[in-house]
Design an enzyme around this catalytic site. Structure first.
Site, PDB file in Angstrom:
ATOM      1  N   SER A   6      -5.710   3.616   4.735  1.00 46.36           N
ATOM      2  CA  SER A   6      -5.188   2.878   3.582  1.00 46.36           C
ATOM      3  C   SER A   6      -6.282   2.116   2.848  1.00 46.36           C
ATOM      4  O   SER A   6      -6.106   0.967   2.425  1.00 46.36           O
ATOM      5  CB  SER A   6      -4.083   1.910   4.028  1.00 46.36           C
ATOM      6  OG  SER A   6      -3.348   1.434   2.926  1.00 46.36           O
ATOM      7  N   SER A  35       0.796  -1.231   0.000  1.00 54.28           N
ATOM      8  CA  SER A  35       0.000   0.000   0.000  1.00 54.28           C
ATOM      9  C   SER A  35       0.826   1.279   0.000  1.00 54.28           C
ATOM     10  O   SER A  35       0.250   2.370  -0.085  1.00 54.28           O
ATOM     11  CB  SER A  35      -0.949   0.021   1.202  1.00 54.28           C
ATOM     12  OG  SER A  35      -2.037  -0.847   0.986  1.00 54.28           O
ATOM     13  N   LYS A  87       0.104   3.810  -2.584  1.00 49.15           N
ATOM     14  CA  LYS A  87      -0.896   4.870  -2.462  1.00 49.15           C
ATOM     15  C   LYS A  87      -0.269   6.257  -2.292  1.00 49.15           C
ATOM     16  O   LYS A  87      -0.996   7.258  -2.387  1.00 49.15           O
ATOM     17  CB  LYS A  87      -1.844   4.571  -1.305  1.00 49.15           C
ATOM     18  CG  LYS A  87      -2.690   3.318  -1.505  1.00 49.15           C
ATOM     19  CD  LYS A  87      -3.701   3.151  -0.382  1.00 49.15           C
ATOM     20  CE  LYS A  87      -4.573   1.921  -0.570  1.00 49.15           C
ATOM     21  NZ  LYS A  87      -3.917   0.684  -0.106  1.00 49.15           N
TER      22      LYS A  87
END
Length: 401
Positions: A142, A82, A85
């Site tokens: 997230s 993640s 991101k």
């Protein structure tokens, strides 16, 4: 009298041609100057800093100038989970800045966005949510479903958004990155490096520092708006460093079975902005400890000084004024080791002549800051004020003088 005027006119034309030959950009030479400044600080004992990082790869950079301060395997291609991101968030802030989207925009959640697994806020297909809520849930919790919904809102589809991600990565110099989705969920060829992540993280925190307000929020809520009504939904930050690390400005965690535990952490103390990245740590606690260790190393062993204001005159051809001032466009952060006498060299590159007219703020050259031949930073030298082109009367008076 006619002969005198004719002679003066010929002289004026000749003088103009001579100056024109000097002012031709093709024949200009750069002028180079060097100034020295010495800084001295107490050195932190580097031997007290842990020299190994428990991760597949890691890097510590200074955010303003992207200078690597410590690294291992920083260019190894690995899945980032993640931490992907960071790019999704960066493109969102850039879309807000340009007016492409607004925080008040209402986003209708698609079936595709609602189908995301992993970290999520359980958005439902057809649900309507504000951009501000989606952004908050991406940064704090997230949320994969929010990431895809935002990607679709900005670019029309996740695939089109991924193309924007890869395009922006190239612009940032992320040479070893290939994004395949907006979330970081494991998929073939979704790869990047610790150094590339540091580049996009540095871009985010320096160009959009407002991200830190959300990134440093431990807990918050949003209002779920579905066909069944509205209800409050809690968000808890995945970044545990925000609770105990001085000067932390963010930024993003990630973990999957393939990527293991990853993190991009950013912090600032005494004008020194640092970004640490760890990829492939064996556990969550180790990931946080290693990111902190890198930041500690940076703050213990490096310091930041702002560059001094600079001004230099440049000759002007065909202008009302004979010279113009070149000044530095920005002050820049000069990051140097603590504990030693450090000589900062200023290499100034300017043309010998410039041609009027020119507008205030036009770039004339640049100033490069170095130590021991290594570049620390650079910034443009710009025209301090506009210069007008001289008329015939002005040139005639100048010739008479």
């Amino acid at each position: 009298m006619r002969k005198i005027i004719l002679t003066l006119a010929i002289c004026l034309m000749a003088t103009t041609n001579i100056f024109a030959s000097f002012a031709n950009p093709d024949v200009l030479k750069n002028a180079s100057l060097k100034n020295e400044t010495i800084y001295t600080q107490n050195l932190a004992d580097e031997n007290t800093q842990a020299q190994t990082i428990d991760a597949k790869s890691s890097v510590l950079i200074e955010a303003d100038n992207k200078k690597i301060l410590k690294a291992h395997n920083e260019h190894e291609k690995l899945p980032p989970a993640s931490v992907t991101k960071v790019m999704t968030i960066l493109l969102t802030y850039e879309a807000l800045e340009t007016g492409r989207i607004k925080k008040e925009d209402i986003v209708t959640i698609s079936e595709h966005a609602a189908s995301m697994g992993g970290s999520q806020i359980f958005l439902e297909a057809g649900q309507k949510q504000q951009v501000s809520d989606l952004l908050k849930s991406i940064i704090i919790a997230s949320a994969n479903d929010s990431s895809v919904a935002m990607a679709e809102h900005i670019a029309g589809s996740e695939e089109a958004f991924v193309a924007l991600m890869n395009e922006r990565a190239k612009e940032l110099g992320m040479q070893n990155t290939t994004f395949q989705n907006a979330t970081g969920l494991d998929t073939e060829n979704h790869l990047t490096t610790a150094y590339d992540i540091a580049l996009m993280a540095a871009e985010l925190i320096t160009k959009h520092p407002q991200v830190s307000e959300i990134a440093n929020t431990w807990q918050d809520t949003i209002i779920h708006k579905t066909a069944k009504g509205e209800k409050e939904f809690g968000l808890t930050n995945t970044n545990k460093l925000i609770r105990n690390y001085e000067g932390l400005t963010g930024l993003k965690t990630g973990s999957t079975s393939e990527a293991l535990f990853c993190m991009a952490a950013s912090a600032e103390r005494e004008n020194l902005k640092l970004v640490s990245v760890v990829l492939g740590s064996p556990s969550g606690p180790i990931r946080f400890a290693e990111a902190k260790k890198l930041l500690d190393y940076g703050f213990a062993n490096y310091m930041s000084k702002e560059s001094e204001p600079f001004e230099s005159n440049v000759a002007v051809h065909k202008g009302e004024a004979e010279t113009a001032a070149a000044i530095n466009e920005n002050t820049v952060s000069l990051v140097v080791p603590k504990g030693a006498e450090v000589t900062i060299e200023e290499e100034v590159i300017l043309p010998k002549f410039i041609n009027a007219p020119m507008e205030q703020g036009e770039v004339l050259g640049e100033i490069i800051y170095k130590t021991n031949g290594e570049e620390l930073a650079r910034t443009n030298l710009i025209l301090s004020e506009s210069i007008e082109k001289a008329g015939i009367v002005h040139n005639f008076k100048k010739l008479l003088r």
